[in-house]
Design a protein around this motif. Structure first.
Motif, PDB file in Angstrom:
ATOM      1  N   ALA A 161       0.486  -0.926   0.381  1.00 40.78           N
ATOM      2  CA  ALA A 161       0.069  -0.010  -0.059  1.00 40.78           C
ATOM      3  C   ALA A 161       0.929   1.309   0.132  1.00 40.78           C
ATOM      4  O   ALA A 161       0.793   2.348  -0.164  1.00 40.78           O
ATOM      5  CB  ALA A 161      -1.064   0.320   1.426  1.00 40.78           C
ATOM      6  N   GLU A 162       2.123   1.176   0.740  1.00 40.49           N
ATOM      7  CA  GLU A 162       2.425   2.106   0.635  1.00 40.49           C
ATOM      8  C   GLU A 162       3.387   2.113  -0.160  1.00 40.49           C
ATOM      9  O   GLU A 162       3.320   4.132  -0.944  1.00 40.49           O
ATOM     10  CB  GLU A 162       3.716   2.676   1.647  1.00 40.49           C
ATOM     11  N   ASN A 163       3.916   1.902  -0.760  1.00 40.78           N
ATOM     12  CA  ASN A 163       4.670   1.314  -2.615  1.00 40.78           C
ATOM     13  C   ASN A 163       3.707   2.202  -3.516  1.00 40.78           C
ATOM     14  O   ASN A 163       3.830   3.269  -4.306  1.00 40.78           O
ATOM     15  CB  ASN A 163       5.233  -0.452  -2.924  1.00 40.78           C
ATOM     16  N   SER A 164       2.352   2.549  -3.788  1.00 44.57           N
ATOM     17  CA  SER A 164       1.170   2.073  -4.690  1.00 44.57           C
ATOM     18  C   SER A 164       0.910   3.867  -4.221  1.00 44.57           C
ATOM     19  O   SER A 164       0.076   4.406  -5.237  1.00 44.57           O
ATOM     20  CB  SER A 164       0.176   0.900  -4.500  1.00 44.57           C
ATOM     21  N   ARG A 165       1.429   3.827  -2.891  1.00 41.33           N
ATOM     22  CA  ARG A 165       0.696   6.474  -3.021  1.00 41.33           C
ATOM     23  C   ARG A 165       1.343   7.397  -4.115  1.00 41.33           C
ATOM     24  O   ARG A 165       0.262   7.329  -3.692  1.00 41.33           O
ATOM     25  CB  ARG A 165       1.291   6.591  -1.195  1.00 41.33           C
ATOM     26  N   GLY A 166       2.210   6.771  -4.627  1.00 44.49           N
ATOM     27  CA  GLY A 166       2.410   7.542  -5.369  1.00 44.49           C
ATOM     28  C   GLY A 166       2.093   7.229  -6.517  1.00 44.49           C
ATOM     29  O   GLY A 166       2.086   8.335  -7.068  1.00 44.49           O
ATOM     30  N   LEU A 167       1.224   6.497  -6.954  1.00 43.70           N
ATOM     31  CA  LEU A 167       0.237   6.428  -8.122  1.00 43.70           C
ATOM     32  C   LEU A 167      -0.866   7.365  -8.302  1.00 43.70           C
ATOM     33  O   LEU A 167      -0.941   8.210  -9.964  1.00 43.70           O
ATOM     34  CB  LEU A 167      -0.042   5.327  -8.436  1.00 43.70           C
ATOM     35  N   TRP A 168      -1.313   8.154  -6.949  1.00 37.89           N
ATOM     36  CA  TRP A 168      -2.533   9.196  -7.199  1.00 37.89           C
ATOM     37  C   TRP A 168      -1.821  10.282  -7.502  1.00 37.89           C
ATOM     38  O   TRP A 168      -2.329  11.102  -7.402  1.00 37.89           O
ATOM     39  CB  TRP A 168      -3.560   8.521  -6.288  1.00 37.89           C
ATOM     40  N   VAL A 211      -6.233   5.348  -9.177  1.00 39.80           N
ATOM     41  CA  VAL A 211      -6.857   5.730  -7.680  1.00 39.80           C
ATOM     42  C   VAL A 211      -7.664   4.302  -7.143  1.00 39.80           C
ATOM     43  O   VAL A 211      -7.411   3.998  -5.631  1.00 39.80           O
ATOM     44  CB  VAL A 211      -7.886   6.713  -7.356  1.00 39.80           C
ATOM     45  N   LEU A 212      -7.806   3.726  -7.106  1.00 39.02           N
ATOM     46  CA  LEU A 212      -9.325   2.790  -7.194  1.00 39.02           C
ATOM     47  C   LEU A 212      -7.801   1.702  -7.162  1.00 39.02           C
ATOM     48  O   LEU A 212      -8.060   0.699  -6.489  1.00 39.02           O
ATOM     49  CB  LEU A 212      -9.785   2.255  -7.464  1.00 39.02           C
ATOM     50  N   PHE A 213      -6.820   0.943  -7.573  1.00 34.96           N
ATOM     51  CA  PHE A 213      -5.929   0.766  -6.941  1.00 34.96           C
ATOM     52  C   PHE A 213      -5.592   0.343  -5.517  1.00 34.96           C
ATOM     53  O   PHE A 213      -5.043   0.048  -4.533  1.00 34.96           O
ATOM     54  CB  PHE A 213      -4.958   0.324  -8.450  1.00 34.96           C
ATOM     55  N   ASN A 214      -5.216   1.977  -5.852  1.00 31.61           N
ATOM     56  CA  ASN A 214      -4.419   2.506  -4.021  1.00 31.61           C
ATOM     57  C   ASN A 214      -5.312   2.312  -2.984  1.00 31.61           C
ATOM     58  O   ASN A 214      -5.312   2.009  -2.210  1.00 31.61           O
ATOM     59  CB  ASN A 214      -4.119   4.115  -4.174  1.00 31.61           C
ATOM     60  N   ALA A 215      -7.147   2.641  -3.569  1.00 33.34           N
ATOM     61  CA  ALA A 215      -7.766   2.544  -2.355  1.00 33.34           C
ATOM     62  C   ALA A 215      -7.862   1.497  -2.041  1.00 33.34           C
ATOM     63  O   ALA A 215      -7.951   1.312  -0.836  1.00 33.34           O
ATOM     64  CB  ALA A 215      -9.219   3.541  -3.277  1.00 33.34           C
ATOM     65  N   VAL A 216      -7.745   0.265  -2.932  1.00 33.93           N
ATOM     66  CA  VAL A 216      -8.594  -1.098  -2.348  1.00 33.93           C
ATOM     67  C   VAL A 216      -7.477  -1.623  -2.015  1.00 33.93           C
ATOM     68  O   VAL A 216      -7.703  -1.597  -0.440  1.00 33.93           O
ATOM     69  CB  VAL A 216      -8.622  -2.014  -3.516  1.00 33.93           C
ATOM     70  N   LEU A 217      -5.788  -1.298  -1.288  1.00 33.73           N
ATOM     71  CA  LEU A 217      -4.633  -1.664  -1.065  1.00 33.73           C
ATOM     72  C   LEU A 217      -4.995  -1.157   0.716  1.00 33.73           C
ATOM     73  O   LEU A 217      -4.804  -1.182   1.310  1.00 33.73           O
ATOM     74  CB  LEU A 217      -3.710  -1.008  -1.660  1.00 33.73           C
ATOM     75  N   GLU A 218      -5.371   0.239   0.541  1.00 30.46           N
ATOM     76  CA  GLU A 218      -5.148   1.585   1.801  1.00 30.46           C
ATOM     77  C   GLU A 218      -6.313   0.240   2.261  1.00 30.46           C
ATOM     78  O   GLU A 218      -6.612   0.218   3.566  1.00 30.46           O
ATOM     79  CB  GLU A 218      -5.535   2.522   1.341  1.00 30.46           C
ATOM     80  N   ASN A 219      -7.486   0.261   2.263  1.00 28.60           N
ATOM     81  CA  ASN A 219      -8.406  -0.383   2.527  1.00 28.60           C
ATOM     82  C   ASN A 219      -8.553  -1.245   3.013  1.00 28.60           C
ATOM     83  O   ASN A 219      -8.934  -1.859   4.352  1.00 28.60           O
ATOM     84  CB  ASN A 219     -10.175  -0.446   1.792  1.00 28.60           C
ATOM     85  N   ALA A 220      -7.922  -2.130   2.461  1.00 28.67           N
ATOM     86  CA  ALA A 220      -7.722  -3.968   2.879  1.00 28.67           C
ATOM     87  C   ALA A 220      -6.151  -3.474   3.604  1.00 28.67           C
ATOM     88  O   ALA A 220      -6.729  -4.476   5.204  1.00 28.67           O
ATOM     89  CB  ALA A 220      -6.761  -4.352   2.025  1.00 28.67           C
ATOM     90  N   CYS A 221      -5.451  -2.739   4.101  1.00 26.75           N
ATOM     91  CA  CYS A 221      -4.029  -2.321   4.915  1.00 26.75           C
ATOM     92  C   CYS A 221      -5.237  -2.042   6.564  1.00 26.75           C
ATOM     93  O   CYS A 221      -5.049  -2.727   7.747  1.00 26.75           O
ATOM     94  CB  CYS A 221      -3.786  -1.390   4.710  1.00 26.75           C
TER      95      CYS A 221
END
Lengths: 272, 323
Positions: free
Chosen positions: B80-87, B261-271
């Motif tokens: 999730a932290e790695n995907s934060r740069g995506l949005w 944004v959906l990818f990041n959101a899904v990862l953050e929510n799973a976290c």
């Protein structure tokens, strides 16, 4: 001609690329496993790659070998993660909230009018590091943010020039470039800093160049060129050209065409 | 001494029995619970022992669930932290316009499939309903797209007709971008929208989850906002490379932005889900531990009382024999 949405095109490209890159990453991981056996106390650097591997393995329609490797990875990961317990506790707090969070006041006000009892949800602006403003003179270096879904390859790295594979051809970006939104096609991204040139092969994506000499490059897969296997590329190219000639429906033709494009781009990346 | 305590307990027995109400509500009268109706002498510790066994099992299970959640959290937090740069590049380019005036709003609510994760799903649903109320108005329509079983169960009760699409079993395979991209494609194909609002819980730390709403505008709205000035005003100053028209590029941009944004959101929510489950299971095992302590005290008291009763019977019997 069939209309494929942008996301659909990206998905097809990723699935094609994963088949090549998975074998590359597996080779790398085997080397890393040998290193791990020699240095059993080596900490957190190995996890990101095996995790993204298992993700790619899913994406590439797992065959039996990939399933067994996934199980092996999972058990190794669990063993390593239990050892890393004390380290994890130190990282409990994330550090991506900037010191002065900016809030959209109109939203908060309209929220409070309709729903006075609940806190409004946060918006992405709150979590964003503020970007530097446009300077009056052209800066000497270009700041590059190169992000992938699984990692930020380069974040705020100061370089001299980047060459991005836009759909209209290779585009060179220097500091002071006019603000641009560029759609990327599968090709080579080269980052020039002083005398070093690093080249990555990208799947498609987007590149934004802002007025303050900040370039954001967003791609889905990126692999350094020296890790691509020539023989696999040739095989893939032959396979997809054959598929293109035998394709019947529009969708198959489009998929085969994308495969041919990607593989020829890989080919020219390796040779050029 | 023992007689006094027994007399005290006797008074406590008597009151609930006289009231003839279910005793379950009163915790301190556990002694009275297992007391058989008047006339039977022996005090049995069996009931307390059964309760202790089941509470101990609960404690073990919740502790194990906490460990599992902690290890899953570790694995997914790095991703999730790695995907934060995506949005961030999209927000840097297009800004953020949560208060945009759009006719067709679609609220994408992200929730978990499994329960026992604290209050995060209820928070997401509350915020989604509030956004629905906020964006309601004449000539406006707001629809839901639901990811996850828990939000579906809550929203289907009163907003059944507003649910456009619902997707479950998202985390059967480990989350990856391709899967989320396919999902985004499906949603965009089936749903007409002017603004997409993604509601999820952002993972701030192991104990704190911030409900967040990300807004994605359709290309037409982006053009409209760019022309009218404001935050998107300088979008026109950007040159477009590739594609035939600006509209086509904006369309691709919107789709790409949505899937990122959906990818990041899904990862953050799973976290957040794993973190919330960890803290819920932790407090549950702590409560079970406290309950076990109280039950142990009760058990000891009951045991001692029954021993004392036996002694009294023996001694009074013996003294009666002596005369």
């Amino acid at each position: 001609m069939i209309y494929l949405s942008f996301n659909k095109i990206i998905i097809i490209i990723i699935i094609i690329l994963c088949k090549i890159f998975y074998s590359i990453r597996r080779r790398n991981r085997q080397k890393r496993v040998e290193n791990n056996i020699q240095h059993p106390l080596s900490p957190a650097d190995a996890p990101p790659l095996p995790i993204s591997e298992s993700a790619d393995a899913d994406a590439a329609a797992a065959s039996s070998t990939t399933i067994t490797t996934m199980f092996r990875q999972a058990s190794r990961l669990l063993a390593r993660s239990i050892n890393q317990q004390p380290k994890m506790m130190a990282r409990a707090f994330s550090t991506d909230v900037p010191a002065t969070p900016t809030v959209d006041s109109t939203f908060v006000e309209s929220w409070k009018k309709v729903i006075p009892n609940m806190e409004p949800p946060k918006t992405p602006l709150t979590f964003m590091q503020p970007r530097p403003s446009t300077p009056s003179t052209i800066p000497s270096k270009l700041t590059v943010n190169f992000v992938l879904p699984y990692a930020s390859e380069l974040s705020s790295k100061e370089v001299d020039m980047v060459i991005v594979p836009a759909t209209t051809g290779q585009m060179g970006v220097l500091p002071g470039h006019v603000p641009t939104i560029a759609e990327l096609k599968p090709g080579v991204l080269s980052v020039h800093e002083g005398n070093d040139v690093t080249k990555y092969f990208l799947s498609s994506g987007f590149a934004f160049i802002h007025a303050n000499s900040v370039a954001d490059i967003i791609a889905i897969e990126a692999v350094p060129i020296d890790q691509i296997d020539q023989s696999l590329v040739q095989k893939g190219l032959a396979e997809f050209t054959q598929k293109l000639s035998t394709a019947t429906t529009d969708l198959e033709k489009a998929e085969a065409q994308i495969g041919v494009d990607v593989h020829s781009a890989l080919n020219s990346a390796l040779t050029g | 001494m023992a007689m006094a305590s027994l007399r005290r307990e006797g008074r406590r027995f008597a009151a609930p029995l006289i009231s003839s109400q279910p005793i379950t509500a009163i915790r301190s009268s556990l002694i009275a619970e297992e007391q058989a109706p008047l006339g039977i002498r022996s005090i049995s510790t069996q009931v307390v022992r059964n309760r202790m066994k089941s509470v101990k099992n609960i404690q073990k299970i919740t502790k194990a669930m906490k460990m599992v959640a902690a290890s899953k959290l570790r694995a997914i937090q790095t991703r999730a932290e790695n995907s934060r740069g995506l949005w961030q590049p999209f927000t840097a380019l297009l800004g953020d316009a949560p208060s945009v005036d759009a006719k067709k709003n679609v609220i994408v609510t992200i929730s978990s499939d499994k329960g026992l994760c604290g209050g995060i799903n209820s928070t997401s649903v509350k915020i989604s309903k509030a956004i629905h109320k906020l964006t309601a108005g004449p000539e406006k329509e707001t629809k839901y797209v639901i990811l996850g079983e828990k939000a579906k169960a809550q929203l289907i009760r009163d907003s059944k007709k507003d649910i456009e699409l619902s997707i479950t079993e998202l985390q059967k395979n480990p989350l990856n971008y391709t899967q989320v991209s396919v999902l985004a494609d499906d949603i965009l194909k089936n749903v007409e929208y002017d603004a997409l609002r993604i509601v999820f819980n952002k993972f701030h730390s192991v104990v704190s989850f911030l409900p967040t709403m990300s807004t994605i505008l359709s290309p037409e709205v982006v053009e409209r906002e760019a022309e009218s000035g404001g935050k998107l005003g300088d979008l026109d100053s950007y040159e477009i490379e590739g594609g035939e028209t600006k509209g086509e590029i904006l369309q691709n941009l919107a789709e790409f932005q949505f899937s990122c944004v959906l990818f990041n959101a899904v990862l953050e929510n799973a976290c957040s889900e794993q973190g919330a489950r960890m803290s819920a299971m932790d407090s549950s095992s702590r409560n079970a531990g406290e309950m076990l302590d109280r039950l142990t005290l009760t058990y000891n008291r009951t045991r001692q009382a029954s021993i004392t009763t036996e002694l009294i019977e023996i001694i009074s019997g013996a003294s009666a024999l002596e005369g």
